[in-house]
Write an enzyme that holds these catalytic residues in place. Structure first.
Site, PDB file in Angstrom:
ATOM      1  N   SER A 176      42.730 -21.443 -14.344  1.00  0.00           N
ATOM      2  CA  SER A 176      41.281 -21.345 -14.275  1.00  0.00           C
ATOM      3  C   SER A 176      40.844 -19.955 -13.817  1.00  0.00           C
ATOM      4  O   SER A 176      41.197 -18.954 -14.438  1.00  0.00           O
ATOM      5  CB  SER A 176      40.734 -22.452 -13.369  1.00  0.00           C
ATOM      6  N   ASP A 258      38.662 -29.787 -22.195  1.00  0.00           N
ATOM      7  CA  ASP A 258      38.196 -28.788 -21.232  1.00  0.00           C
ATOM      8  C   ASP A 258      37.064 -27.977 -21.845  1.00  0.00           C
ATOM      9  O   ASP A 258      37.199 -27.465 -22.962  1.00  0.00           O
ATOM     10  CB  ASP A 258      39.375 -27.875 -20.861  1.00  0.00           C
ATOM     11  N   HIS A 290      40.291 -30.223 -17.792  1.00  0.00           N
ATOM     12  CA  HIS A 290      40.615 -29.009 -17.058  1.00  0.00           C
ATOM     13  C   HIS A 290      41.599 -29.267 -15.905  1.00  0.00           C
ATOM     14  O   HIS A 290      41.345 -30.093 -15.035  1.00  0.00           O
ATOM     15  CB  HIS A 290      39.315 -28.401 -16.517  1.00  0.00           C
TER      16      HIS A 290
END
Length: 315
Positions: A176, A258, A290
């Protein structure tokens, strides 16, 4: 004496205490009086030391006494001396404003990676925004890489790196926001090359590169960014230094559900176009969201993703 001025004073103070002027769920909110309140509490840090189940050992170290930046070093069980292992420099996710290198959710995944891939990990605990506005997290992370490079002559401040880390086989990675940082640090390492350190690969797990619209939270967190595609940190295709990315290969992992998936795929395509076919590899997990592998590490698909990363260290 009239109490009215006093009541007005306390009312204004109460209003400032309660009034939210910026709200970015699920990350944090900012009150008129300057207070910052995060929606999620820290999940808890794991103390350094040996893991009795895996044999993986960890140590918390200070990277910079001046800034207070620390790191968690994880090594597999090593039998005998003289063994040099590949090194992964990892940057945790959390929207640049949450998490730490010592949190259980990140440390558990990295411990599994250390065990299966037989690598050393240095997980950097950069300073968090908004208390420390971006680009401080990027600067901390780049500085940590140069600190690691100071061990190339075997006389650095950290014995584990001197003795066990193969600085000719260094990988950068993260998930991320951490993947975003890893990319930036890698590009900067191509511009300002750390002496004695060779970056061979980049592991990008569900990377954050903004969205179709300008990212209001990123703009708030940063003292220098528009939050839009003109910022190379959010849009690598706009970075004239991208061609200097020093590694041999990049692994880009995305998840089908995601919201960052499409930007991750675009990043992969940008690298392939710029560096040539085969420079980047795309791995998509169907039906997942995610960073699912952090929240459900025992799932079969989490195991498949972990194995993909493990295999990548053999490039």
């Amino acid at each position: 004496m009239s109490l009215k001025p006093l009541l007005i004073f306390f009312k204004s103070k109460s209003t400032a205490y309660l009034l939210i002027i910026h709200d970015f769920p699920p990350f944090f909110k900012v009150f008129k009086d300057g207070r910052i309140e995060r929606y999620m509490r820290p999940r808890g840090d794991v103390p350094a030391g040996p893991d009795p189940t895996t044999g993986v050992q960890s140590k918390d170290v200070v990277v910079s006494p001046e800034t207070g930046v620390k790191a968690c070093i994880l090594i597999p069980k090593i039998n005998g001396g003289g063994q040099k292992l590949p090194l992964l420099v990892n940057y945790h996710g959390g929207g640049f404003c949450l998490g730490s290198a010592f949190e259980e959710i990140f440390k558990k995944f990295l411990s599994s990676l250390v065990l299966k891939a037989n690598v050393i990990v240095v997980s950097v605990d950069y300073r968090l925004a908004p208390e420390h506005p971006l680009p401080i997290a990027y600067d901390d992370s780049s500085a940590a890489l140069h600190w690691i490079a100071s061990h190339s002559n075997g006389e650095g401040p950290e014995a584990w790196l001197n003795e066990y880390a193969d600085l000719d086989r260094v990988f950068l990675g993260g998930e991320s926001a951490g993947a975003n940082i890893a990319h930036y640090v890698a590009v900067q390492a191509g511009v300002n090359v750390p002496v004695g350190l060779n970056i061979v690969g980049l592991v990008m797990l569900h990377p954050f590169f903004g969205g179709k619209e300008c990212d209001k939270m990123y703009k708030f967190l940063s003292s220098t960014s528009s939050g839009c595609d003109d910022d190379p940190k959010l849009n690598p295709a706009a970075d004239p230094d991208l061609v200097k990315l020093p590694c041999r290969k990049v692994l880009v992992c995305v998840a089908e559900k995601d919201w960052l998936r499409d930007r991750g795929v675009s990043y992969y395509e940008t690298l392939e176009k710029l560096k040539g076919e085969g420079f980047a590899e795309l791995f998509e997990t169907k039906g997942e969201d995610h960073c699912f592998y952090l929240f459900n590490p025992n799932a079969d698909k989490a195991g498949h993703l972990l194995q993909k990363v493990v295999d990548f260290f053999n490039i």
